[in-house]
Motif scaffolding. Sequence first.
Motif: not given
Lengths: 233, 233
Positions: A131-139
Motif C-alpha cells: 500500500v502506498h500512503f499520502a499523508n498517512s492516508h491510503p493512496f
Amino acid sequence: MSEIDTNSWRGIHLELLRRINEREWPPGSAVPNEADLAAEFGCARTTVNRAMRELADAGLINRRRKAGTHVALHPTSRVVLDIPIIRLEVEQRDAQWRYGLLSQEILAAPARITSRLGLERGTPMLHISSVHFANSHPFLHEDRWINPTAVPGVETVDFATVNANEWLIQNAPYTSGDIAFSAMNADKALAELLEAPEGAAVFVVDRITWNKNEPVTAVRLSYAPGYRMHTRL
Amino acid sequence: MSEIDTNSWRGIHLELLRRINEREWPPGSAVPNEADLAAEFGCARTTVNRAMRELADAGLINRRRKAGTHVALHPTSRVVLDIPIIRLEVEQRDAQWRYGLLSQEILAAPARITSRLGLERGTPMLHISSVHFANSHPFLHEDRWINPTAVPGVETVDFATVNANEWLIQNAPYTSGDIAFSAMNADKALAELLEAPEGAAVFVVDRITWNKNEPVTAVRLSYAPGYRMHTRL
DNA sequence: CATGTTATTATGTGCATACATAATAGGTAT
DNA sequence: ATACCTATTATGTATGCACATAATAACATG
C-alpha cells in the motif's frame, strides 16, 4: 494582433489549426498539398511537412501518399497521460509519501494472471502486495506479479525497504505493454486496506509489460476513492 | 539477425532505444551529442535529431540546449488514449449503436458547472441528458451542459434525432480542454438508466472544452459497469 | 568575492535538393 | 471486361549547410 510567423513550423501549425477549427477547411475536405502550401507561406516544403506531421500525430488530419491530406471526419481527441512513479505522483500533490509492504512471496500464479501473460498455468511467480500512503492516508493498493525468469535477481530484493513500483522501473526494462483503466467496487479486503467502505467505487489501473515477448510483470493499482486522473487536451 | 539501418531515423531510434533498455546507457547518464552520434552512425545530424526527438517525446530522455541529452531518471510511461466519438466506440466493439434522448432544456446552470467553466452563477445553458446503447444495453449516460453563446444555433437543434456528442464534434470546435477520469458509485437515478444495481462502480469521464477562453461545453460520461478503457504502451 | 559580461556549446530550426515509397490513374494486351 | 504494367503524384525521408537560441562555463571587473 499577433502576426503569424509563416517561416516557422510552429506558426504554420497554428495557422493550419485555425483553418481547421474555423471550418475554413471543413471535416473531410482535402488540404492543399505540401508544395502548394510551401509556396503560399513562402517557406520550404520541409517546414510545411513538419507542421502537418504534428497535426497528423494529433489525429486532426489523415495523410496518405498520392491520395493527399484530408481533414479528419471524426477528430478523435487524442489524450496523452503521463503516468509517473507513484512516489512522485503523491509528492506532486504536496503530500508525504509512505509505503508499506503487506506480503512478498513466491506463489503459483493464478490462471487469470498466467493466461493474460501467456505463461504456463501455475508458473511460480513473485507476488507482492503493498500500500502506498499520502499523508498517512491510503493512496492506492499495489497488487503485483513478477516473472522471476524475466527479472533476474528479484528474489533477493527486500521489498519492505524498496518499493516494487520504483525498483522495477529502474531494474526491469520493458519493450511493450498493455494498460487498462476501469472502475470496480471494493471488496471487503480492499476496502479495509484503503480505509474505505465496502463497495466503494475504486479507480483501477491494470498494467502488463513485456520485454521482447517475455512477460515481465502484471500489476493492478487500486486507488482510494476520490482519485481523479486528469490532463489537458 | 536483423541488421540495423543506421541511415534511417527509425533504425537509429531503435538502436538508441536498445541502448537505453539494456542499460548500456543507464538512467541519468549522459547521451553523446548529436554530432558524435551522427559520426558514429555515418548519417546526418538531422537524422539523429529526428530519432532523439521521438525519444524525448516519449519521455525516455531529457534534452536541454548546451546541457545535452540525458536518459530519464524516472521514465514516466506516457500513454496515448484515442477517444473516438461514442457511436464509433460502440461500433468498434461490433455492437449496434442506438441513442436515446432523455431531456433537452435551457436551465440555469448549477454552480458546480459554472464555477468550473468560469461563468456567472446561474447562467442559462442548454442541458442535455441522453443514453447511448450497445446492442440495446445501456453503454453510457451522457450528461452535458452547453454554453449557447459559444455555439450559435444549438438552441434550434433537435437532439432527439442527432446525438450531442457527434453534433458538437462537427459543429463546435475547441482550442483547449480538460479531461478527468474517475470512479463513482452509481446513485439510484444513474443506476436505473444504466440498468445496473445501485452503488455499482461506474467509470466516469469528465470533459470540459474551451474555444479561445470561451467555455463551450462540460460533459460527464458515465459508463455502464464493466467498461474498460485500454491501450498499448 | 560577488557580479556582470562574453565565449562556447548542444540543441532547435529552416532551406534546397534529392531520392524513396505508396497509392492511384491511365493505358495496353489478352 | 479483366488483368497487368506503367506513369504520375503526394508524402516520407536523408543530406549538407546555415543560423537561432538557450544554457552553461570562463572570464573580467569592481
